[in-house]
Design a protein around this motif. Structure first.
Motif, PDB file in Angstrom:
ATOM      1  N   THR A 170       1.062  -1.423  -0.020  1.00 44.07           N
ATOM      2  CA  THR A 170       0.165   0.240  -0.058  1.00 44.07           C
ATOM      3  C   THR A 170       0.875   1.166   0.076  1.00 44.07           C
ATOM      4  O   THR A 170       2.068   1.048   0.118  1.00 44.07           O
ATOM      5  CB  THR A 170      -0.940   0.049   1.204  1.00 44.07           C
ATOM      6  N   LEU A 177       0.613   5.535   1.237  1.00 48.23           N
ATOM      7  CA  LEU A 177       0.077   6.704   1.980  1.00 48.23           C
ATOM      8  C   LEU A 177       0.279   7.875   0.841  1.00 48.23           C
ATOM      9  O   LEU A 177       1.131   8.147   0.529  1.00 48.23           O
ATOM     10  CB  LEU A 177       0.670   7.184   3.216  1.00 48.23           C
ATOM     11  N   TRP A 230      -4.882   5.800   2.891  1.00 48.49           N
ATOM     12  CA  TRP A 230      -4.372   4.755   2.273  1.00 48.49           C
ATOM     13  C   TRP A 230      -4.788   4.255   1.179  1.00 48.49           C
ATOM     14  O   TRP A 230      -6.184   3.960   0.908  1.00 48.49           O
ATOM     15  CB  TRP A 230      -4.447   3.543   3.302  1.00 48.49           C
TER      16      TRP A 230
END
Length: 451
Positions: free
Chosen positions: A416, A418, A441
């Motif tokens: 993932t 940010l 996210w």
């Protein structure tokens, strides 16, 4: 030709009770005994319930209980009339209008009462001397009248201590008064005050909320407060001089009783303007479901409680200033901090927080936002993000066509990333002094890097 009235059977009565305005439903229950079974068996649905230090309000109707004083042979003195007009005091008092004696030792009681009487007389003398120095005809008439009223109030209190010392019956009686007001409409009911105030308050609460279930769309606990009003002091409550533990300015969780004597409560949106730990203590024994759709509360002493009621809220809003490290280990998908960054904090706070996030599997879609009142604070936040390992400038679908198209992409764990960017406040975040730092996210590669 007249038509004979027919009784309303239990089935229709229960349906009526479920959808009836709760204030009208209460009045019908009190006046129609046959409606009692339906009233007690069906949940009470309330749109807006506000529980303040000195009253509670149901859908715009305010219920306030107080103790008023009525002189038996003469008109009420001005100070007494003023206090009665404010719906009376909300504390336990004896027949003299004084706090009940705390000991069984008569000599000690007399000594304490003499001390209080002497203190009051000294205060009265100082106020009269100040009036003599400051007052002259035509100047500050309203303030002079207010001072004279206060002097009279203190003098009557000193006389009450003297009567109690001498075991003399007072020339007045006390009444427990329930005031029900809706706009300009005011209804008043009184009974002789022969029990403690707390007993009467609990009796009224059980009459109003004593059936099995209460369902509330919007619940407020604490005095009315605009969280965006910087002139308001943090956590200051207006109400009785000795409020119940729920509204004390320090944590009192061990002493807090279930809210309004309710047995079972469902809430959608909760707003708390007093200390949150006290409010949670009042809800924990009776809240029958989580999560809340929204929880809005103040940060107390730079901390915010970790509690199942808090941690499962779908949207958690921490009003006004709160350190950004409260975002550590929070399971909520959506959190907004009114003001989470100031000059007293340094870059290490944010760096440590991001490093903690990297160790967790934070789900895609998790969304934090932080209000910042000044551009230099926003610049400091983004500079810290940009200096993190692997961080890049970029833009995504949400930023591309806005006034602030640039975002910072920080690689995170579990494939993932940010995305941090500046945005204008939404309605729930609105503060006339702030912009918003948004942190979301996304799957790795969601944002497009721009070199």
């Amino acid at each position: 030709m007249t038509t004979l009235s027919k009784p309303l059977f239990l089935g229709p009565s229960k349906c009526i009770a479920l959808y009836m305005d709760p204030n009208k439903r209460l009045q019908l229950y009190l006046r129609c005994p046959s409606f009692g079974i339906a009233h007690k068996s069906e949940a009470i649905r309330i749109r807006d319930l506000k529980v303040r230090p000195d009253n509670f309000e149901i859908n715009g109707t305010i219920y306030r209980l107080g103790v008023i004083t009525q002189y038996t042979e003469t008109p009420n003195p001005r100070s007494v009339a003023v206090d009665n007009a404010k719906r009376g005091v909300q504390e336990n008092i004896d027949i003299y209008g004084l706090p009940p004696r705390q000991t069984q030792d008569e000599a000690e009681n007399v000594e304490l009462d003499n001390g209080e009487m002497a203190r009051l007389k000294e205060k009265i003398d100082r106020m009269e001397q100040n009036n003599a120095r400051q007052g002259f005809p035509g100047h500050g008439i309203s303030s002079q009248l207010g001072r004279r009223t206060e002097i009279q109030r203190l003098s009557l209190k000193a006389e009450a201590y003297n009567m109690r010392i001498n075991n003399t019956l007072p020339p007045f009686r006390h009444y427990l008064q329930l005031t029900i007001s809706t706009g300009d409409s005011v209804k008043i009911e009184r009974v002789v005050y022969d029990k403690q105030f707390g007993t009467g308050k609990e009796y009224i609460e059980k009459i109003v909320f004593g059936n099995k279930k209460v369902q509330v769309e919007n619940l407020q606990i604490g005095a009315d407060k605009d969280f965006n009003d910087y002139e308001n002091n943090f956590g200051i409550q207006r109400g009785p001089s000795s409020p119940e533990p729920l509204f004390q300015l320090t944590p009192q969780a061990d002493s807090v009783k279930p809210l309004l004597s309710i047995r079972s409560l469902k809430v959608s949106v909760l707003k708390v303007t007093c200390i949150l730990t006290n409010a949670l203590a009042s809800l924990r024994p009776i809240l029958s479901q989580t999560p809340l759709k929204e929880l809005k509360a103040l940060c107390h002493e730079n901390t915010f409680p970790e509690d199942p009621i808090v941690n499962t809220a779908q949207f958690l809003e921490i009003a006004k200033f709160c350190p950004i490290n409260v975002l550590s280990n929070r399971p909520n998908y959506r959190i907004h901090i009114g003001h989470g960054y100031n000059h007293s904090q340094n870059d290490d706070d944010l760096i440590n927080l991001v490093n903690e996030w990297k160790k967790r599997e934070i789900p895609v879609g998790t969304y934090y936002s932080i209000g910042a009142r000044y551009d230099y604070l926003i610049t400091a936040i983004f500079r810290t993000f940009r200096n993190m390992p692997g961080a890049k400038y970029g833009e995504n679908e949400e930023t591309r066509l806005t006034n602030y198209p640039e975002c910072i992409i920080v690689p995170m764990g579990n494939n993932t990333e940010l995305n941090a960017y500046r945005s204008e406040p939404t309605e729930v975040e609105r503060d006339p002094f702030s912009s918003i730092v948004t942190i979301k996210w996304h799957p790795r590669g969601y944002a497009r890097a721009v070199e």
